[in-house]
Design an enzyme around this catalytic site. Structure first.
Site, PDB file in Angstrom:
ATOM      1  N   ARG A 120      37.982  73.460 -50.241  1.00  0.00           N
ATOM      2  CA  ARG A 120      39.404  73.285 -49.928  1.00  0.00           C
ATOM      3  C   ARG A 120      39.650  72.947 -48.461  1.00  0.00           C
ATOM      4  NH1 ARG A 120      39.944  77.894 -53.265  1.00  0.00           N
ATOM      5  NH2 ARG A 120      40.368  77.276 -55.433  1.00  0.00           N
ATOM      6  N   LYS A 142      45.173  59.954 -42.957  1.00  0.00           N
ATOM      7  CA  LYS A 142      45.150  59.412 -44.322  1.00  0.00           C
ATOM      8  C   LYS A 142      43.688  59.271 -44.749  1.00  0.00           C
ATOM      9  CE  LYS A 142      49.475  56.949 -45.119  1.00  0.00           C
ATOM     10  NZ  LYS A 142      50.088  55.651 -45.456  1.00  0.00           N
ATOM     11  N   GLU A 184      45.348  44.488 -37.882  1.00  0.00           N
ATOM     12  CA  GLU A 184      46.164  45.705 -37.740  1.00  0.00           C
ATOM     13  C   GLU A 184      46.853  45.736 -36.376  1.00  0.00           C
ATOM     14  OE1 GLU A 184      46.805  47.812 -40.152  1.00  0.00           O
ATOM     15  OE2 GLU A 184      45.056  48.108 -41.457  1.00  0.00           O
ATOM     16  N   LYS A 218      50.560  54.864 -32.945  1.00  0.00           N
ATOM     17  CA  LYS A 218      50.320  55.536 -34.234  1.00  0.00           C
ATOM     18  C   LYS A 218      50.476  57.050 -34.080  1.00  0.00           C
ATOM     19  CE  LYS A 218      47.666  55.742 -38.402  1.00  0.00           C
ATOM     20  NZ  LYS A 218      46.655  55.122 -39.289  1.00  0.00           N
ATOM     21  N   GLU A 228      54.489  60.785 -44.280  1.00  0.00           N
ATOM     22  CA  GLU A 228      55.140  59.531 -44.712  1.00  0.00           C
ATOM     23  C   GLU A 228      56.343  59.811 -45.612  1.00  0.00           C
ATOM     24  OE1 GLU A 228      52.406  56.441 -46.027  1.00  0.00           O
ATOM     25  OE2 GLU A 228      54.074  55.279 -46.807  1.00  0.00           O
ATOM     26  N   ARG A 232      56.924  56.945 -41.114  1.00  0.00           N
ATOM     27  CA  ARG A 232      55.518  56.505 -41.121  1.00  0.00           C
ATOM     28  C   ARG A 232      55.292  55.290 -42.019  1.00  0.00           C
ATOM     29  NH1 ARG A 232      49.881  60.078 -41.499  1.00  0.00           N
ATOM     30  NH2 ARG A 232      48.522  58.249 -41.407  1.00  0.00           N
ATOM     31  N   ASN A 236      52.791  50.758 -42.821  1.00  0.00           N
ATOM     32  CA  ASN A 236      52.353  50.109 -44.045  1.00  0.00           C
ATOM     33  C   ASN A 236      52.842  48.669 -44.134  1.00  0.00           C
ATOM     34  OD1 ASN A 236      51.974  50.613 -47.433  1.00  0.00           O
ATOM     35  ND2 ASN A 236      50.706  51.685 -46.007  1.00  0.00           N
ATOM     36  N   HIS A 239      51.096  45.870 -46.156  1.00  0.00           N
ATOM     37  CA  HIS A 239      50.137  46.517 -47.055  1.00  0.00           C
ATOM     38  C   HIS A 239      50.510  46.432 -48.532  1.00  0.00           C
ATOM     39  CE1 HIS A 239      48.548  47.983 -43.306  1.00  0.00           C
ATOM     40  NE2 HIS A 239      47.553  48.580 -43.914  1.00  0.00           N
ATOM     41  N   HIS A 243      47.211  45.226 -50.010  1.00  0.00           N
ATOM     42  CA  HIS A 243      46.335  46.029 -50.888  1.00  0.00           C
ATOM     43  C   HIS A 243      46.115  45.335 -52.221  1.00  0.00           C
ATOM     44  CE1 HIS A 243      46.855  50.220 -48.804  1.00  0.00           C
ATOM     45  NE2 HIS A 243      45.952  49.465 -48.218  1.00  0.00           N
ATOM     46  N   HIS A 255      40.165  44.219 -45.668  1.00  0.00           N
ATOM     47  CA  HIS A 255      41.448  44.899 -45.429  1.00  0.00           C
ATOM     48  C   HIS A 255      42.246  44.232 -44.307  1.00  0.00           C
ATOM     49  CE1 HIS A 255      44.360  48.130 -45.464  1.00  0.00           C
ATOM     50  NE2 HIS A 255      44.258  48.194 -44.161  1.00  0.00           N
TER      51      HIS A 255
HETATM   52  N1  NAD Z   1      43.192  55.883 -43.222  1.00  0.00           N
HETATM   53  C1  NAD Z   1      43.893  54.955 -42.594  1.00  0.00           C
HETATM   54  O1  NAD Z   1      44.927  55.213 -41.935  1.00  0.00           O
HETATM   55  C2  NAD Z   1      43.408  53.532 -42.664  1.00  0.00           C
HETATM   56  C3  NAD Z   1      43.951  52.584 -41.789  1.00  0.00           C
HETATM   57  C4  NAD Z   1      43.481  51.266 -41.871  1.00  0.00           C
HETATM   58  C5  NAD Z   1      42.463  50.932 -42.767  1.00  0.00           C
HETATM   59  N2  NAD Z   1      41.966  51.903 -43.572  1.00  0.00           N
HETATM   60  C6  NAD Z   1      40.857  51.593 -44.491  1.00  0.00           C
HETATM   61  O2  NAD Z   1      39.736  51.187 -43.680  1.00  0.00           O
HETATM   62  C7  NAD Z   1      38.908  50.288 -44.435  1.00  0.00           C
HETATM   63  C8  NAD Z   1      38.572  49.089 -43.583  1.00  0.00           C
HETATM   64  O3  NAD Z   1      37.879  49.580 -42.440  1.00  0.00           O
HETATM   65  P1  NAD Z   1      36.989  48.583 -41.529  1.00  0.00           P
HETATM   66  O4  NAD Z   1      37.753  47.326 -41.296  1.00  0.00           O
HETATM   67  O5  NAD Z   1      36.493  49.384 -40.402  1.00  0.00           O
HETATM   68  O6  NAD Z   1      35.804  48.175 -42.540  1.00  0.00           O
HETATM   69  P2  NAD Z   1      34.388  48.844 -42.823  1.00  0.00           P
HETATM   70  O7  NAD Z   1      34.439  50.308 -42.745  1.00  0.00           O
HETATM   71  O8  NAD Z   1      33.916  48.208 -44.092  1.00  0.00           O
HETATM   72  O9  NAD Z   1      33.451  48.267 -41.635  1.00  0.00           O
HETATM   73  C9  NAD Z   1      33.305  46.856 -41.556  1.00  0.00           C
HETATM   74  C10 NAD Z   1      31.824  46.437 -41.512  1.00  0.00           C
HETATM   75  O10 NAD Z   1      31.341  46.632 -40.169  1.00  0.00           O
HETATM   76  C11 NAD Z   1      30.143  47.414 -40.187  1.00  0.00           C
HETATM   77  N3  NAD Z   1      30.152  48.162 -38.933  1.00  0.00           N
HETATM   78  C12 NAD Z   1      30.839  49.293 -38.647  1.00  0.00           C
HETATM   79  N4  NAD Z   1      30.704  49.591 -37.333  1.00  0.00           N
HETATM   80  C13 NAD Z   1      29.898  48.621 -36.791  1.00  0.00           C
HETATM   81  C14 NAD Z   1      29.418  48.353 -35.488  1.00  0.00           C
HETATM   82  N5  NAD Z   1      29.753  49.127 -34.465  1.00  0.00           N
HETATM   83  N6  NAD Z   1      28.631  47.259 -35.304  1.00  0.00           N
HETATM   84  C15 NAD Z   1      28.318  46.455 -36.338  1.00  0.00           C
HETATM   85  N7  NAD Z   1      28.753  46.637 -37.601  1.00  0.00           N
HETATM   86  C16 NAD Z   1      29.548  47.714 -37.808  1.00  0.00           C
HETATM   87  C17 NAD Z   1      30.243  48.244 -41.438  1.00  0.00           C
HETATM   88  O11 NAD Z   1      28.960  48.674 -41.879  1.00  0.00           O
HETATM   89  C18 NAD Z   1      30.893  47.244 -42.406  1.00  0.00           C
HETATM   90  O12 NAD Z   1      29.900  46.382 -42.937  1.00  0.00           O
HETATM   91  C19 NAD Z   1      39.682  49.950 -45.705  1.00  0.00           C
HETATM   92  O13 NAD Z   1      39.172  50.698 -46.777  1.00  0.00           O
HETATM   93  C20 NAD Z   1      41.113  50.408 -45.396  1.00  0.00           C
HETATM   94  O14 NAD Z   1      41.795  50.805 -46.583  1.00  0.00           O
HETATM   95  C21 NAD Z   1      42.395  53.188 -43.547  1.00  0.00           C
HETATM   96  O1  LIG Z   2      48.451  55.418 -41.406  1.00  0.00           O
HETATM   97  C1  LIG Z   2      49.299  54.871 -42.144  1.00  0.00           C
HETATM   98  O2  LIG Z   2      50.321  55.438 -42.584  1.00  0.00           O
HETATM   99  C2  LIG Z   2      49.080  53.476 -42.571  1.00  0.00           C
HETATM  100  O3  LIG Z   2      49.783  52.946 -43.429  1.00  0.00           O
HETATM  101  C3  LIG Z   2      47.952  52.742 -41.917  1.00  0.00           C
HETATM  102  C4  LIG Z   2      47.417  51.574 -42.743  1.00  0.00           C
HETATM  103  O4  LIG Z   2      46.918  50.587 -41.833  1.00  0.00           O
HETATM  104  C5  LIG Z   2      46.257  51.987 -43.630  1.00  0.00           C
HETATM  105  O5  LIG Z   2      45.666  50.849 -44.253  1.00  0.00           O
HETATM  106  C6  LIG Z   2      46.570  53.061 -44.690  1.00  0.00           C
HETATM  107  O6  LIG Z   2      45.397  53.551 -45.257  1.00  0.00           O
HETATM  108  C7  LIG Z   2      47.390  52.480 -45.829  1.00  0.00           C
HETATM  109  O7  LIG Z   2      48.086  53.555 -46.361  1.00  0.00           O
HETATM  110  P1  LIG Z   2      48.329  53.694 -47.950  1.00  0.00           P
HETATM  111  O8  LIG Z   2      49.217  54.906 -48.014  1.00  0.00           O
HETATM  112  O9  LIG Z   2      49.003  52.414 -48.387  1.00  0.00           O
HETATM  113  O10 LIG Z   2      47.003  53.871 -48.619  1.00  0.00           O
HETATM  114 ZN    ZN Z   3      45.755  49.144 -42.974  1.00  0.00          ZN
END
Ligand code: NAD
Ligand SMILES: O=C(O)C(=O)C[C@@H](O)[C@H](O)[C@H](O)COP(=O)(O)O
Ligand code: ZN
Length: 349
Positions: A120, A142, A184, A218, A228, A232, A236, A239, A243, A255
């Site tokens: 948990r 998130k 982004e 952010k 959200e 917040r 999005n 998105h 998405h 993404h």
């Molecule tokens: N939680 C949130 O608020 C939030 C916000 C934005 C995006 N996201 C999520 O994040 C994901 C996209 O993340 P991303 O764009 O980082 O993609 P990713 O995590 O797939 O990384 C991109 C690629 O770069 C490689 N890589 C990572 N670090 C590296 C480095 N320093 N040097 C060389 N290669 C490297 C990885 O192995 C991968 O192949 C999506 O799933 C999206 O939904 C979440």
């Molecule tokens: O942090 C947030 O809130 C965002 O919306 C950031 C986005 O860039 C990110 O991709 C987030 O994961 C999307 O949110 P979701 O609720 O649509 O999954």
């Molecule tokens: Zn995003």
């Protein structure tokens, strides 16, 4: 080193941004009074580049374990989540132990969700190594995995105890991955920081101050509306369409690219409603071309399929599809949108 604070009362945390911070990880974590075991979750590529350096630094004070996941959006999955949870159980991790996510947003989202639900909730630290993760995904709590029916449909809000953004790790990123982070960053410019757009149009350079500027924005939004309930949602922007593009393309569109395309769609609807001047779309497309971001998906889109996928977006309320639009640059608003608006928007990307 630049520090940005995310203010969430007892769950407040720091975002540390600077170069060569991996070798300071043990010192930075020691200020949190974390002890016991640390599980580094990463993937093979990132582990090969930075994992041993991080492990050797943390091993000064912690018992360090490693669990590697697959590389790609399809590994933000039930299967990889179970792999992590089983590892934690078998190695007798306890509530006061810690998960450290070393990688991009996929590692961060998956590892964060594992930290949120194991026992948990155990300690969680983000160590983002992509530009996108450093400016966005490592901040705000998130966490998620994907379901075959859509992006991020399973997850939790779960804040890290610390974010360590070592900008040196960006040097090994591919040009495409740097562009994904810019997708982004342009979002922040359109919803809240028009100066970012002007700066990128003049000289597209990525530096710690730009990363800090995105993190500050952010952090301010998350501190005001962590779960959200309102504000917040502006993060999005792009998105709702974005998405769906990731899902329908089976993640061929990444993404950051999908969000950039989704933003063009949201701009089109905003312009068609008379919220924005017509030239806003062409200006943004021109910026994209300068940054190497896509202005089209490069494939024929099944608009009804995309519209159907959009219906599972988390901003849907009372069965009404809602998107973040712009009343002006820097003035986002969450609105119900109609089918014909969406289809016309999809036609321009
Ligand atoms: N939680 C949130 O608020 C939030 C916000 C934005 C995006 N996201 C999520 O994040 C994901 C996209 O993340 P991303 O764009 O980082 O993609 P990713 O995590 O797939 O990384 C991109 C690629 O770069 C490689 N890589 C990572 N670090 C590296 C480095 N320093 N040097 C060389 N290669 C490297 C990885 O192995 C991968 O192949 C999506 O799933 C999206 O939904 C979440
Ligand atoms: O942090 C947030 O809130 C965002 O919306 C950031 C986005 O860039 C990110 O991709 C987030 O994961 C999307 O949110 P979701 O609720 O649509 O999954
Ligand atoms: Zn995003």
């Amino acid at each position: 080193m630049t520090t940005v604070q995310v203010k969430l009362a007892p769950r407040s945390y720091a975002i540390q941004i600077g170069t060569d911070l991996l070798d300071k990880s043990c010192q930075l974590l020691s200020e949190l009074d974390l002890h016991g075991k640390i599980l580094i979750i990463s993937n093979k590529k990132v582990w090969h580049l930075y994992g041993r350096q991080l492990r050797d630094n943390l091993a000064k004070h912690y018992s360090v374990f490693t669990c590697l996941i697959g590389d790609g959006e399809r590994y933000k999955s039930y299967g990889e989540l179970q792999k992590i949870l089983r590892f934690l159980i078998k190695n007798k991790f306890e509530r006061l132990d810690t998960i450290a996510a070393l990688g991009g947003g996929i590692v961060g989202d998956l590892a964060g969700f594992a930290a949120a639900i194991f026992l948990r909730g155990i300690n969680f630290v983000q160590i983002p190594t992509t530009l996108l993760a450093q400016v966005d995904s490592s901040v705000g709590g998130k966490t998620a995995i994907n379901d075959p029916l859509g992006k991020n449909l399973i997850g939790a809000f779960y804040q890290p105890k610390l974010v360590i953004a070592d900008t040196r790790t960006l040097r090994t990123l591919s040009a495409r991955e740097l562009r994904c982070g810019l997708g982004e960053i342009v979002k922040y410019g359109l919803i809240a920081e028009p100066k970012i757009l002007a700066a990128l149009a003049q000289k597209p350079s990525i530096n710690a101050e730009l990363i800090a500027q995105c993190c500050r924005r952010k952090a301010k939004i998350v501190s005001a509306d962590e779960r959200e309930n309102g504000l917040r949602a502006i993060l999005n922007f792009g998105h709702t369409i974005g998405h769906a593009l990731e899902t329908v393309s089976r993640y061929r569109i990444s993404h950051g690219e999908a969000i950039a395309l989704g933003a063009l769609g949201a701009l089109h609807i905003s312009i068609s409603r008379g919220y924005l001047p017509v030239q806003t779309l062409a200006q943004t497309q021109k910026l994209y071309l300068k940054l190497g971001l896509p202005t089209h998906t490069g494939q024929r889109l099944n608009h009804d399929q995309i519209y159907q996928i959009m219906q599972s977006d988390k901003k849907v309320a009372d069965s009404r599809l809602r998107m973040v639009l712009l009343r002006a640059i820097g003035k986002p608003v969450l609105c119900p949108v109609e089918y014909d608006e969406v289809v016309k928007a999809l036609a321009i990307i």
